[in-house]
Design a protein around this motif. Structure first.
Motif, PDB file in Angstrom:
ATOM      1  N   UNK A   4      48.731   0.735   9.261  1.00  0.00           N
ATOM      2  CA  UNK A   4      48.279   1.765  10.191  1.00  0.00           C
ATOM      3  C   UNK A   4      46.967   1.345  10.835  1.00  0.00           C
ATOM      4  N   UNK A   5      46.873   1.544  12.122  1.00  0.00           N
ATOM      5  CA  UNK A   5      45.721   1.104  12.903  1.00  0.00           C
ATOM      6  C   UNK A   5      44.419   1.701  12.389  1.00  0.00           C
ATOM      7  N   UNK A   6      44.390   3.010  12.191  1.00  0.00           N
ATOM      8  CA  UNK A   6      43.142   3.674  11.800  1.00  0.00           C
ATOM      9  C   UNK A   6      42.740   3.330  10.368  1.00  0.00           C
ATOM     10  N   UNK A   7      43.729   3.095   9.503  1.00  0.00           N
ATOM     11  CA  UNK A   7      43.413   2.732   8.120  1.00  0.00           C
ATOM     12  C   UNK A   7      42.813   1.332   8.070  1.00  0.00           C
ATOM     13  N   UNK A   8      43.382   0.411   8.847  1.00  0.00           N
ATOM     14  CA  UNK A   8      42.839  -0.949   8.885  1.00  0.00           C
ATOM     15  C   UNK A   8      41.430  -0.942   9.469  1.00  0.00           C
ATOM     16  N   UNK A   9      41.200  -0.142  10.494  1.00  0.00           N
ATOM     17  CA  UNK A   9      39.859  -0.068  11.078  1.00  0.00           C
ATOM     18  C   UNK A   9      38.870   0.532  10.077  1.00  0.00           C
ATOM     19  N   UNK A  10      39.319   1.513   9.312  1.00  0.00           N
ATOM     20  CA  UNK A  10      38.460   2.103   8.275  1.00  0.00           C
ATOM     21  C   UNK A  10      38.115   1.064   7.218  1.00  0.00           C
ATOM     22  N   UNK A  11      39.098   0.255   6.834  1.00  0.00           N
ATOM     23  CA  UNK A  11      38.833  -0.811   5.866  1.00  0.00           C
ATOM     24  C   UNK A  11      37.825  -1.817   6.411  1.00  0.00           C
ATOM     25  N   UNK A  12      38.005  -2.246   7.650  1.00  0.00           N
ATOM     26  CA  UNK A  12      37.116  -3.258   8.222  1.00  0.00           C
ATOM     27  C   UNK A  12      35.682  -2.748   8.263  1.00  0.00           C
ATOM     28  N   UNK A  13      35.488  -1.509   8.708  1.00  0.00           N
ATOM     29  CA  UNK A  13      34.135  -0.941   8.754  1.00  0.00           C
ATOM     30  C   UNK A  13      33.532  -0.885   7.344  1.00  0.00           C
ATOM     31  N   UNK A  14      34.343  -0.439   6.376  1.00  0.00           N
ATOM     32  CA  UNK A  14      33.845  -0.352   5.000  1.00  0.00           C
ATOM     33  C   UNK A  14      33.508  -1.739   4.459  1.00  0.00           C
TER      34      UNK A  14
END
Length: 655
Positions: A314-324
């Motif tokens: 999922x796009x938003x989950x991957x982006x959340x992971x990258x930021x974290x």
């Protein structure tokens, strides 16, 4: 000021001191036990003469232990580092008498009489000290605990006897630093300066290797091979994040958190943030690197693996992971993380000013469910390998290897049998993990004596001790949770929701998950219990009546390759990925290769068209995506995907 008795009551300054490691606290306690025997043995050098016998002096290591209190006012007294110039208040060293220092440090001390320093300056010095003191953390070597650091506690508790809030709050003791498991010395010539280290490994690579070198009192080891490997990891992470951010639009944007693997990865993000936050707070940077980098990368890879067998990441989950990931790693690798923050994620400002991401408490049951899925899938692969490679001879007879199965049945159990539950109750009642012994259970004869008194267990005595041994092994591996009579998750649901992943991992066509009591062969599932499922492999012939199909010819159109035509049966509701998997199983040389499937623009005419030399190889073909669904229409119309008919001929490329 320090309470010390024969019975072992230790200093008040140690009681509330945060030592971060129990070993450090025990080291302090051992020192306090013998410190009353510490003799004054020096008669020259730096230090303070004993008032009652000036022949001897207290050496500087034990004497000068509250000098950090001076740091709170140094900027007002010194105009330069050497102290040769007066500071902001214009005070000279001669003016700083004992009475002046008493006024600054002691809350009840009156202003010194006949002092040439203005009262407002004295009050400013006192205010600075009381604002900044006590010391929050003292970082020092472990070899200073038996002398300097212990006297540091003694002197603070003695001077500020009635002000415990001026006593040190924490001490962080560390070991020495080894280089490739050897002590650094001039004779060995194995010394690397910080400047040389940065030149060899980069600033962030050096910081990563130092953080990974060690946390506890044991000597840390700077491993040059690991440092080089760390640089490669960082480079790979930068490349992956850059490519992923550029391709975010290609990722799934629907059903956020709706799949098992979405929930697991969101939970992994919460766990990484919580554990790394705690590890950094305890100055455990190696543990922080483990939870916030190495294990976090493994969680990401697991998400990619599970999602590839489902709807995708999922796009938003991957982006959340990258930021974290960028924020978590920033304390150790600030330069790389700041680049990713500004240039790749296009965030404003520096990552060093970013707030720690908010997180929820990790769901322990979900963590265990995900670990169980990966562990059992690995176990199924091993059992499949054993199934396909039986012993060559058994009882003098040659054993013919099994044909590769296409179906697996998994039998699971919600509850233990009554005798096993009673056995678990006995083990749980006798479990003493803090007894200091290597084995947290009583001896087997003692356990057996208790178990014989239980009617449900007495009838199964032949199986009891093997079960006890199994549970003990699980306790050593997983902890006290292995004594629970029920799993904190539904094993049936975990396997059912992740059928595609299991099928893909084992290269099978179909999977059935059943309860233990549904098995017609009772002896087959006698050992099945919660957390210990049984898998059974079979070669099943799919019934075309139940599942309509078409025999399709797949042709490899690449010149000069060892891959030719294959006839593959394609069934109604198959995906392109199912077809590719079936093709790989028909030719084991394809197993580790990527395969792309293509349809002809004209299903009937296409395979008969000859290619001209000036035409591209795929001019009359269109690629099929792995997630495309295939539908069986009728015997006359055959197969189609979307609005396109497939015909009886497809082609493929080996990438």
């Amino acid at each position: 000021a320090v309470v010390s008795t024969q019975s072992g009551h230790y200093g008040r300054g140690l009681q509330d001191l945060e030592t971060y490691y129990e070993d450090t606290r025990q080291h302090f306690e051992r020192t306090l036990d013998w410190l009353h025997e510490h003799a004054c043995s020096r008669s020259y050098g730096l230090g303070t003469r004993l008032p009652w016998d000036e022949q001897w002096l207290v050496e500087s290591l034990s004497d000068s232990t509250i000098y950090m209190a001076y740091y709170t006012v140094a900027h007002l007294l010194q105009g330069d580092v050497a102290g040769g110039k007066p500071g902001l208040l214009g005070i000279t060293p001669e003016q700083m008498t004992h009475e002046v220092w008493d006024f600054i440090f002691m809350k009840e001390a009156p202003p010194p009489p006949s002092c040439s320093i203005p009262v407002e300056h004295l009050k400013q010095l006192r205010q600075e000290f009381r604002y900044w003191y006590p010391i929050d953390m003292r970082s020092s070597g472990k070899d200073l605990v038996p002398n300097h650091l212990t006297y540091w506690l003694y002197n603070h508790t003695a001077i500020w006897n009635d002000e415990p809030d001026r006593w040190p709050r924490s001490v962080r003791a560390n070991g020495h630093l080894l280089l490739d498991n050897e002590k650094m010395s001039k004779s060995l010539g194995n010394i690397i300066s910080l400047a040389q280290g940065v030149e060899m490994f980069s600033a962030d690579g050096m910081r990563l290797a130092l953080a990974d070198a060690g946390d506890v009192l044991e000597d840390a080891n700077f491993n040059t091979a690991q440092a080089n490997a760390g640089i490669l990891r960082l480079h790979t992470l930068v490349e992956w994040i850059t490519e992923t951010v550029e391709g975010l639009e290609e990722l799934r944007d629907r059903n956020y958190g709706g799949t098992f693997y979405d929930k697991v990865f969101l939970n992994d993000i919460n766990r990484a943030l919580a554990e790394t936050d705690r590890n950094y707070g305890n100055t455990m940077f190696r543990e922080g690197l483990k939870s916030g980098f190495f294990e976090f990368l493994s969680a990401r890879d697991r998400y990619r693996e599970l999602a590839a067998a489902g709807e995708g990441m999922h796009r938003d989950i991957i982006l959340k992971y990258i930021r974290a990931q960028v924020i978590i790693l920033a304390p150790i690798c600030p330069h790389m993380c700041d680049y990713l923050w500004r240039e790749v994620l296009k965030e404003e400002g520096s990552v060093l000013r970013a707030s720690w991401p908010a997180y929820d408490a990790p769901d322990v049951a979900l963590l265990k469910a995900a670990d169980h899925l990966m562990e059992m899938t690995h176990d199924f692969r091993i059992k499949l390998k054993t199934y396909l490679t039986p012993p060559k001879k058994k009882g003098g007879k040659v054993i013919v290897p099994h044909e590769h199965p296409n179906h697996m049945t998994i039998f699971v159990a919600k509850d233990y049998p009554a005798w096993q539950e009673k056995t678990l109750d006995v083990l749980k009642a006798n479990y003493t993990p803090d007894n200091g012994a290597s084995e947290p259970f009583p001896s087997n004869p003692e356990l057996l004596k208790q178990l014989k008194e239980i009617p449900e267990v007495k009838a199964m005595m032949k199986k009891v001790m093997p079960f006890v041994s199994f549970v003990k092994g699980q306790v050593r591996e997983k902890g006290a949770s292995a004594l629970d009579s029920h799993l904190p998750f539904s094993e049936f649901d975990v396997f059912t929701e992740n059928q595609e992943y299991i099928l893909r991992s084992l290269d099978l066509d179909s999977l059935t998950v059943c309860e233990k009591n549904e098995c017609p062969e009772e002896k087959l599932v006698v050992d099945v219990c919660p957390g210990k499922p049984l898998c059974k492999f079979e070669k099943r012939e799919l019934d075309p009546v139940d599942k309509t199909s078409v025999l399709v010819t797949l042709t490899n159109i690449q010149p000069c390759t060892p891959f030719f035509q294959r006839s593959i049966r394609i069934y109604d509701t198959d995906t392109v990925e199912d077809v590719v998997r079936r093709l790989k199983r028909s030719d084991r040389r394809l197993k580790t290769r990527d395969v792309a499937l293509y349809r002809y623009v004209e299903p009937v005419k296409g395979p008969r068209q000859l290619l001209a030399f000036d035409q591209p190889m795929l001019w009359n073909k269109r690629k099929l995506e792995l997630r495309d669904k295939i539908e069986y229409l009728s015997e006359d119309e055959g197969l189609k995907t979307g609005i396109y008919h497939l015909g009886e001929n497809l082609c493929y490329l080996v990438l």
